[in-house]
Motif scaffolding. Structure first.
Motif, PDB file in Angstrom:
ATOM      1  N   GLU A  24       0.863  -1.185   0.000  1.00 49.70           N
ATOM      2  CA  GLU A  24       0.000   0.000   0.000  1.00 49.70           C
ATOM      3  C   GLU A  24       0.899   1.235   0.000  1.00 49.70           C
ATOM      4  O   GLU A  24       1.670   1.457   0.939  1.00 49.70           O
ATOM      5  N   ILE A  25       0.825   2.053  -1.062  1.00 53.55           N
ATOM      6  CA  ILE A  25       1.733   3.190  -1.198  1.00 53.55           C
ATOM      7  C   ILE A  25       1.063   4.521  -0.858  1.00 53.55           C
ATOM      8  O   ILE A  25       1.729   5.543  -0.735  1.00 53.55           O
ATOM      9  N   ALA A  26      -0.251   4.515  -0.717  1.00 56.42           N
ATOM     10  CA  ALA A  26      -1.031   5.676  -0.309  1.00 56.42           C
ATOM     11  C   ALA A  26      -2.381   5.120   0.161  1.00 56.42           C
ATOM     12  O   ALA A  26      -2.684   3.953  -0.096  1.00 56.42           O
ATOM     13  N   PRO A  27      -3.178   5.928   0.865  1.00 54.58           N
ATOM     14  CA  PRO A  27      -4.464   5.408   1.328  1.00 54.58           C
ATOM     15  C   PRO A  27      -5.291   4.782   0.209  1.00 54.58           C
ATOM     16  O   PRO A  27      -5.631   5.443  -0.770  1.00 54.58           O
ATOM     17  N   ARG A  80      -6.192   1.541  -7.405  1.00 55.04           N
ATOM     18  CA  ARG A  80      -6.910   2.075  -6.247  1.00 55.04           C
ATOM     19  C   ARG A  80      -8.099   1.169  -5.943  1.00 55.04           C
ATOM     20  O   ARG A  80      -8.789   0.705  -6.858  1.00 55.04           O
ATOM     21  N   LYS A 154      -2.750  16.416  -0.463  1.00 53.16           N
ATOM     22  CA  LYS A 154      -1.399  15.924  -0.198  1.00 53.16           C
ATOM     23  C   LYS A 154      -1.370  14.411   0.005  1.00 53.16           C
ATOM     24  O   LYS A 154      -0.459  13.728  -0.479  1.00 53.16           O
ATOM     25  N   ASP A 155      -2.344  13.869   0.716  1.00 54.00           N
ATOM     26  CA  ASP A 155      -2.361  12.430   1.013  1.00 54.00           C
ATOM     27  C   ASP A 155      -2.498  11.575  -0.238  1.00 54.00           C
ATOM     28  O   ASP A 155      -2.194  10.380  -0.211  1.00 54.00           O
ATOM     29  N   ALA A 156      -2.971  12.159  -1.332  1.00 53.45           N
ATOM     30  CA  ALA A 156      -3.185  11.395  -2.563  1.00 53.45           C
ATOM     31  C   ALA A 156      -1.982  11.411  -3.494  1.00 53.45           C
ATOM     32  O   ALA A 156      -1.979  10.721  -4.516  1.00 53.45           O
ATOM     33  N   ILE A 158       1.230  10.518  -5.313  1.00 51.69           N
ATOM     34  CA  ILE A 158       1.985   9.285  -5.526  1.00 51.69           C
ATOM     35  C   ILE A 158       2.999   9.484  -6.650  1.00 51.69           C
ATOM     36  O   ILE A 158       2.796  10.288  -7.549  1.00 51.69           O
ATOM     37  N   THR A 173      -2.197  20.477  -6.176  1.00 50.40           N
ATOM     38  CA  THR A 173      -3.280  19.861  -5.397  1.00 50.40           C
ATOM     39  C   THR A 173      -4.470  20.810  -5.402  1.00 50.40           C
ATOM     40  O   THR A 173      -4.308  22.033  -5.337  1.00 50.40           O
ATOM     41  N   TYR A 178      -0.381  20.703  -0.816  1.00 54.45           N
ATOM     42  CA  TYR A 178       0.963  20.321  -1.245  1.00 54.45           C
ATOM     43  C   TYR A 178       1.214  20.903  -2.633  1.00 54.45           C
ATOM     44  O   TYR A 178       0.300  20.967  -3.467  1.00 54.45           O
TER      45      TYR A 178
END
Length: 266
Positions: A24-27, A80, A154-156, A158, A173, A178
Motif C-alpha cells: 500500500e503506497i497511499a491510502p 486504487r 497531499k495524502d493522494a 503518488i 493539489t 501540497y
C-alpha cells in the motif's frame, strides 16, 4: 515458455502470473508487482485484464501497466480500491498467482524522440502510474521531460519521487495542501516551452482539458479509462464517439486506451 502462459487472439495471452510484491503506497492505493512470460510483450501505455480470484465476480478488471522490467520478466501495476473486486486484489500476497489477460490495447508512440526533443507528461491521481514507463523510456533516449501532476490533496500524491528520477516535476493539489494550489492547467499555462510531444493520463476533466489545449498538436496523446466488459473489443461496452461522425466509434479497450488528441469526443 512458461506452461502457465498460452497465446490467445494474436498477441494477447492468458497467464497465471506470480505475485512478487504487494504494498500500500497511499491510502487505498496499492502497488502490485507480477512476474511472468507475458512481460516480454508489454509496451508503455497498455493494460492488463485481471480476473478477480472470487467466483462471484465474473468480469475482469483492467489495470494499467506502470513499469516494465523485461530482463527479469516483472511488471508493476498500481491500482486504487474502488469496489469489492479491487479490494480482493489488495489481499493477494507474495507467492500467490492471478489469472491475467494481456497485454491489451494500443500504447504510447515513443518512437523517433531523442535528446533534441522536449516532452510534456501530464498525469492526475491514479492516472499517473502509466507515465512511469513512458518517462523511463524517454529518459533512456535522452529526451528532456517536464512532468505536471495533479492530485486532490497531499495524502493522494503518488510517484513524485519516481518521476523526478527522469524529469522536472511540478505537483498541484486542488486544496493547496501540497505543491501548487489548483489543477494542472495552472502550471501548463505558465510553461514557456514548445513541446515536441505530450503524453497524458488522468480523470475525465483533465483529459478534456488536454484534448482541447493540444487538439491540433501532431504528437499529443490521451490515455483514457473506461468501464469494460470483455476487454477485447467484442462487446462495445467502452465506446467513444469520433468528431463529426454519428456512426463511427472507437473502443477504449481495443482502439485505445491511448488516442491522439482531437480523434475522440470527450
Amino acid at each position: 515458455m512458461n506452461p502457465n502462459c498460452r497465446k490467445r487472439m494474436g498477441a494477447i495471452r492468458l497467464e497465471n502470473m506470480k505475485v512478487i510484491v504487494q504494498e500500500e503506497i497511499a491510502p487505498a492505493i496499492f502497488e502490485l508487482v507480477l512476474e511472468g512470460d507475458m512481460v516480454e510483450a508489454m509496451k508503455a501505455g497498455q493494460f492488463l485484464h485481471l480476473r478477480v480470484p472470487d467466483d462471484a465476480h465474473l468480469l475482469r478488471r483492467p489495470i494499467s501497466i506502470s513499469s516494465i522490467d523485461k530482463v527479469n520478466k516483472k511488471c508493476h501495476l498500481i491500482y486504487r480500491i474502488e469496489g469489492s473486486g479491487t479490494a480482493i486484489f489488495s489481499t493477494l500476497k507474495k507467492g500467490d498467482s492471478i489469472d491475467v489477460m494481456g497485454p491489451q490495447g494500443n500504447g504510447f508512440d515513443l518512437s523517433d524522440l531523442d535528446k533534441q526533443n522536449h516532452v510534456l507528461l501530464v498525469g492526475g491521481g491514479i492516472g499517473v502510474p502509466p507515465l512511469i514507463e513512458v518517462a523511463k523510456q524517454l529518459y533512456e533516449s535522452g529526451v528532456e521531460i517536464t512532468t505536471v501532476l495533479g492530485f486532490a490533496t497531499k495524502d493522494a500524491v503518488i510517484l513524485e519521487d519516481e518521476l523526478a528520477k527522469y524529469s522536472k516535476v511540478f505537483v498541484t493539489t486542488d486544496d493547496g495542501s501540497y505543491g501548487i494550489k489548483g489543477n494542472v492547467s495552472v502550471v501548463i499555462k505558465e510553461l514557456d516551452s514548445e513541446f515536441d510531444a505530450v503524453y497524458s493520463c488522468g480523470a475525465p476533466g483533465m483529459m478534456k482539458y488536454i484534448n482541447q489545449t493540444f487538439y491540433d498538436h501532431p504528437r499529443a496523446y490521451l490515455s483514457l479509462e473506461s468501464r469494460m466488459a470483455c476487454g477485447m473489443g467484442a462487446c462495445y461496452a467502452c465506446v467513444l464517439k469520433v468528431p463529426d461522425s454519428e456512426t463511427v466509434s472507437q473502443r477504449v479497450c481495443e482502439d485505445g486506451p491511448v488516442f491522439k488528441t482531437g480523434t475522440v469526443v470527450l
